[in-house]
Design a protein around this motif. Structure first.
Motif, PDB file in Angstrom:
ATOM      1  N   SER A  54       1.010  -1.197   0.225  1.00 20.95           N
ATOM      2  CA  SER A  54       0.297   0.221  -0.376  1.00 20.95           C
ATOM      3  C   SER A  54       0.889   0.875  -0.192  1.00 20.95           C
ATOM      4  O   SER A  54       0.503   2.546   0.211  1.00 20.95           O
ATOM      5  CB  SER A  54      -1.065   0.051   1.580  1.00 20.95           C
ATOM      6  N   CYS A  80       3.891  11.655   8.856  1.00 22.71           N
ATOM      7  CA  CYS A  80       2.551  12.000   8.167  1.00 22.71           C
ATOM      8  C   CYS A  80       3.145  11.550   6.368  1.00 22.71           C
ATOM      9  O   CYS A  80       2.096  10.990   5.585  1.00 22.71           O
ATOM     10  CB  CYS A  80       2.813  13.549   7.992  1.00 22.71           C
ATOM     11  N   GLU A  81       4.218  11.755   5.846  1.00 16.64           N
ATOM     12  CA  GLU A  81       4.564  11.710   4.764  1.00 16.64           C
ATOM     13  C   GLU A  81       3.682  10.016   4.397  1.00 16.64           C
ATOM     14  O   GLU A  81       3.444  10.255   3.615  1.00 16.64           O
ATOM     15  CB  GLU A  81       6.294  12.030   4.126  1.00 16.64           C
ATOM     16  N   GLU A  92      -0.177   9.717   4.504  1.00 22.05           N
ATOM     17  CA  GLU A  92      -0.286  10.036   3.806  1.00 22.05           C
ATOM     18  C   GLU A  92       0.107   9.870   2.358  1.00 22.05           C
ATOM     19  O   GLU A  92      -1.263   9.448   1.097  1.00 22.05           O
ATOM     20  CB  GLU A  92       0.031  12.209   3.154  1.00 22.05           C
ATOM     21  N   GLN A  93       0.853   9.481   1.528  1.00 16.07           N
ATOM     22  CA  GLN A  93       1.290   8.209   0.399  1.00 16.07           C
ATOM     23  C   GLN A  93       0.997   7.089   0.259  1.00 16.07           C
ATOM     24  O   GLN A  93       0.527   6.383  -0.558  1.00 16.07           O
ATOM     25  CB  GLN A  93       2.558   8.668  -0.040  1.00 16.07           C
ATOM     26  N   SER A  94       0.600   6.470   1.634  1.00 16.28           N
ATOM     27  CA  SER A  94      -0.019   5.137   1.874  1.00 16.28           C
ATOM     28  C   SER A  94      -1.649   5.112   1.434  1.00 16.28           C
ATOM     29  O   SER A  94      -1.944   4.218   1.104  1.00 16.28           O
ATOM     30  CB  SER A  94       0.401   4.590   2.649  1.00 16.28           C
ATOM     31  N   GLU A  95      -2.058   6.541   1.533  1.00 15.14           N
ATOM     32  CA  GLU A  95      -3.536   6.982   1.053  1.00 15.14           C
ATOM     33  C   GLU A  95      -3.278   7.262   0.313  1.00 15.14           C
ATOM     34  O   GLU A  95      -4.573   8.100  -0.220  1.00 15.14           O
ATOM     35  CB  GLU A  95      -3.841   7.163   2.395  1.00 15.14           C
ATOM     36  N   GLY A  96      -2.736   7.631  -0.752  1.00 15.81           N
ATOM     37  CA  GLY A  96      -3.255   7.937  -1.871  1.00 15.81           C
ATOM     38  C   GLY A  96      -3.276   9.483  -1.879  1.00 15.81           C
ATOM     39  O   GLY A  96      -4.402  10.086  -2.848  1.00 15.81           O
ATOM     40  N   ARG A  97      -3.285  10.170  -1.075  1.00 15.66           N
ATOM     41  CA  ARG A  97      -2.737  11.686  -0.699  1.00 15.66           C
ATOM     42  C   ARG A  97      -2.084  12.401  -0.615  1.00 15.66           C
ATOM     43  O   ARG A  97      -2.281  13.779  -1.741  1.00 15.66           O
ATOM     44  CB  ARG A  97      -3.792  12.268   0.513  1.00 15.66           C
ATOM     45  N   ARG A  98      -1.102  11.962  -1.328  1.00 11.71           N
ATOM     46  CA  ARG A  98       0.308  12.723  -2.054  1.00 11.71           C
ATOM     47  C   ARG A  98       1.038  12.264  -3.752  1.00 11.71           C
ATOM     48  O   ARG A  98       0.823  10.869  -3.695  1.00 11.71           O
ATOM     49  CB  ARG A  98       1.342  13.384  -1.423  1.00 11.71           C
TER      50      ARG A  98
END
Length: 68
Positions: A11, A57-58, A61-67
């Motif tokens: 993920s 946080c990074e 966020e990246q694992s959740e596809g927010r960035r």
């Protein structure tokens, strides 16, 4: 009977991990495991794992596809 948690590495986008070293991959998986348990905030996860809160946080966020 033994149960193991599913791998969380699938993920995490490769843009975050690149070609992670084993210790980095373990940290990423620990961050995501603690976060997904839902009982921890980013500050406490960072303190426990010895990471900067920004890095935690990074990872999340990246694992959740927010960035990108």
């Amino acid at each position: 009977m033994r149960f193991s948690a599913p791998s969380l590495s699938s993920s995490v986008p490769s843009s975050l991990t690149g070609t992670p070293t084993l210790p980095r991959q373990i940290l990423i998986e620990q961050v995501l495991l603690l976060w997904r348990e839902g009982r921890r905030d980013t500050h406490s996860i960072a303190a426990e794992l010895g990471l900067d809160e920004h890095d935690v946080c990074e990872i999340i966020e990246q694992s959740e596809g927010r960035r990108p």
